[in-house]
Design an enzyme around this catalytic site. Sequence first.
Site, PDB file in Angstrom:
ATOM      1  N   SER A 125       0.829  -1.206   0.000  1.00  0.00           N
ATOM      2  CA  SER A 125       0.000   0.000   0.000  1.00  0.00           C
ATOM      3  C   SER A 125       0.858   1.248   0.000  1.00  0.00           C
ATOM      4  O   SER A 125       1.945   1.272   0.604  1.00  0.00           O
ATOM      5  CB  SER A 125      -0.869  -0.028   1.261  1.00  0.00           C
ATOM      6  OG  SER A 125      -1.498   1.208   1.452  1.00  0.00           O
ATOM      7  N   TYR A 150      -2.371  -1.140  10.709  1.00  0.00           N
ATOM      8  CA  TYR A 150      -2.585  -1.729   9.379  1.00  0.00           C
ATOM      9  C   TYR A 150      -1.413  -1.373   8.454  1.00  0.00           C
ATOM     10  O   TYR A 150      -0.839  -2.239   7.796  1.00  0.00           O
ATOM     11  CB  TYR A 150      -3.917  -1.228   8.778  1.00  0.00           C
ATOM     12  CG  TYR A 150      -3.955  -1.327   7.279  1.00  0.00           C
ATOM     13  CD1 TYR A 150      -4.184  -2.546   6.653  1.00  0.00           C
ATOM     14  CD2 TYR A 150      -3.725  -0.199   6.481  1.00  0.00           C
ATOM     15  CE1 TYR A 150      -4.181  -2.634   5.268  1.00  0.00           C
ATOM     16  CE2 TYR A 150      -3.720  -0.283   5.106  1.00  0.00           C
ATOM     17  CZ  TYR A 150      -3.949  -1.503   4.502  1.00  0.00           C
ATOM     18  OH  TYR A 150      -3.916  -1.591   3.134  1.00  0.00           O
ATOM     19  N   LYS A 154       1.802  -3.741   6.552  1.00  0.00           N
ATOM     20  CA  LYS A 154       2.264  -3.725   5.155  1.00  0.00           C
ATOM     21  C   LYS A 154       3.775  -3.461   5.121  1.00  0.00           C
ATOM     22  O   LYS A 154       4.523  -4.122   4.387  1.00  0.00           O
ATOM     23  CB  LYS A 154       1.519  -2.644   4.355  1.00  0.00           C
ATOM     24  CG  LYS A 154       0.034  -2.923   4.174  1.00  0.00           C
ATOM     25  CD  LYS A 154      -0.213  -4.151   3.308  1.00  0.00           C
ATOM     26  CE  LYS A 154      -1.676  -4.451   3.096  1.00  0.00           C
ATOM     27  NZ  LYS A 154      -1.917  -5.767   2.495  1.00  0.00           N
TER      28      LYS A 154
HETATM   29  C1  WQD Z   1      -9.811   9.333   0.832  1.00  0.00           C
HETATM   30  C2  WQD Z   1     -10.070  10.815   1.106  1.00  0.00           C
HETATM   31  C3  WQD Z   1     -10.418  11.278   3.425  1.00  0.00           C
HETATM   32  C4  WQD Z   1     -14.174   9.055   3.815  1.00  0.00           C
HETATM   33  C5  WQD Z   1      -7.093   4.385   3.085  1.00  0.00           C
HETATM   34  C6  WQD Z   1      -5.960   3.692   3.781  1.00  0.00           C
HETATM   35  C7  WQD Z   1      -5.031   3.107   2.780  1.00  0.00           C
HETATM   36  C8  WQD Z   1      -5.764   2.181   1.845  1.00  0.00           C
HETATM   37  C9  WQD Z   1      -6.962   2.847   1.250  1.00  0.00           C
HETATM   38  C10 WQD Z   1      -6.710  -0.001   2.191  1.00  0.00           C
HETATM   39  C11 WQD Z   1      -9.341  11.338   2.338  1.00  0.00           C
HETATM   40  C12 WQD Z   1     -11.677  11.569   2.623  1.00  0.00           C
HETATM   41  C13 WQD Z   1     -13.019   9.623   3.319  1.00  0.00           C
HETATM   42  C14 WQD Z   1     -15.266   9.895   4.191  1.00  0.00           C
HETATM   43  C15 WQD Z   1     -13.959  11.813   3.529  1.00  0.00           C
HETATM   44  N1  WQD Z   1      -6.131   1.030   2.581  1.00  0.00           N
HETATM   45  N2  WQD Z   1     -12.903  10.992   3.186  1.00  0.00           N
HETATM   46  N3  WQD Z   1     -15.108  11.246   4.019  1.00  0.00           N
HETATM   47  O1  WQD Z   1      -7.368   7.370   3.694  1.00  0.00           O
HETATM   48  O2  WQD Z   1      -6.451   7.727   1.358  1.00  0.00           O
HETATM   49  O3  WQD Z   1      -6.581   5.459   2.305  1.00  0.00           O
HETATM   50  O4  WQD Z   1      -7.751   3.458   2.241  1.00  0.00           O
HETATM   51  O5  WQD Z   1      -7.021  -1.014   2.343  1.00  0.00           O
HETATM   52  O6  WQD Z   1      -4.029   2.429   3.438  1.00  0.00           O
HETATM   53  O7  WQD Z   1      -5.277   4.617   4.601  1.00  0.00           O
HETATM   54  O8  WQD Z   1      -8.653   6.548   1.623  1.00  0.00           O
HETATM   55  O9  WQD Z   1     -10.993   6.510   0.884  1.00  0.00           O
HETATM   56  O10 WQD Z   1     -10.485   6.532   3.361  1.00  0.00           O
HETATM   57  O11 WQD Z   1     -10.071   8.581   2.003  1.00  0.00           O
HETATM   58  O12 WQD Z   1     -13.869  13.054   3.413  1.00  0.00           O
HETATM   59  O13 WQD Z   1     -16.324   9.436   4.655  1.00  0.00           O
HETATM   60  O14 WQD Z   1     -11.466  10.978   1.373  1.00  0.00           O
HETATM   61  O15 WQD Z   1     -10.236  12.226   4.450  1.00  0.00           O
HETATM   62  O16 WQD Z   1      -8.968  12.659   2.069  1.00  0.00           O
HETATM   63  P1  WQD Z   1      -7.227   6.890   2.323  1.00  0.00           P
HETATM   64  P2  WQD Z   1     -10.125   6.969   1.992  1.00  0.00           P
END
Ligand code: WQD
Length: 334
Positions: A125, A150, A154
């Site tokens: 990741s 998590y 990785k």
């Molecule tokens: C994306 C953007 C949030 C939800 C995570 C893990 C990573 C990988 C993928 C997987 C950010 C914003 C999100 C919401 C929001 N893991 N957001 N409202 O954090 O980049 O990555 O998932 O298995 O290791 O860290 O992805 O989709 O959670 O967030 O505003 O309800 O959307 O703050 O800017 P992230 P995400």
Amino acid sequence: MSKVLLTGGTGFIGSHTAVELLEKGHEVVIADNLSNSSRDIVDRIEKITGKRPAFYEIDVADRGALAALFEKESVEAVIHFAGYKAVGESVAKPLMYYRNNLDTSLTLLETMARFGCHRIIFSSSSTVYGALSPCPFREDSPVGGCSNPYGWTKFMIEKILQDAARADEQLSVVLLRYFNPVGAHESALIGEKPGGIPNNLMPFITQVAAGKRDHLNVFGDDYETPDGTGVRDYIHVVDLARGHVAALNYAEKHTGTEIFNLGTGKGTSVMEMIRAFEKANGLTIPFVIAPRRPGDLAFSYAETGKAETVLHWKAEKNIEDMCRDAWRFEKGLL
Ligand code: WQD
């Protein structure tokens, strides 16, 4: 063509990879304990490709069951997806995450060595880059500084695999650092189906669109980004799956460890994603601005040149494709 074992092969990325491998003529064997997926995914993979993967409902950390699988199938390469992946849960239950993710990986590597299987592709990741360097993240950027257990699993599994390849000159290890996988197969037969409240942005948006949740919380609008909301490198899961096929071809011809980012190289903000989803699907997504989510970065996007040059792979689908396919899959669940 190879016979490839997919651990976690009925999950979101695993199932799409199974489809792409079968369509390229590879043989697919899936090992999955169904802790976050279901058996009908195997039927769906068959429906899309016309070919049925062999399926073993086993826990990869179960040494005896895994050995029995290797005994039966002559596995030539492994793509290792199996693992827990919820960031928030990993903070609440760190030992469960370290035990499960490390145990499965160690048992798998030991079993591969026992049965003379020398090729492994690991589902890593972009989270391993942590907050240590500015974007775009390059494969040789520093890693560590992860914000949750998590992410550290990785990081640790990458290290274990690198050491194993250093000690065994026959071993070929490919570490794939995914950015933000979203979307679904265009058949709408497979896609992302999180249990409970989604942690990630796209499944949350599709559930709001479906009326399962009344609004989206936008986590922070005061980041140092063009519109103040977080910027990520979203990649269509079918592009990502094709990256695994390219990595498998690479692993056939090389030994040692090689690392590749799988992203598009393009950053999209939360607000841009909401607008793109609304436009692609003719819907309105109600949202409110909420506080920042702990551990989030302002920016995360990939430098993609290495995968293009070495793997001859490049993401082809755009944000509109991702929004359309994610919604088409969610609608199929209604
Ligand atoms: C994306 C953007 C949030 C939800 C995570 C893990 C990573 C990988 C993928 C997987 C950010 C914003 C999100 C919401 C929001 N893991 N957001 N409202 O954090 O980049 O990555 O998932 O298995 O290791 O860290 O992805 O989709 O959670 O967030 O505003 O309800 O959307 O703050 O800017 P992230 P995400």
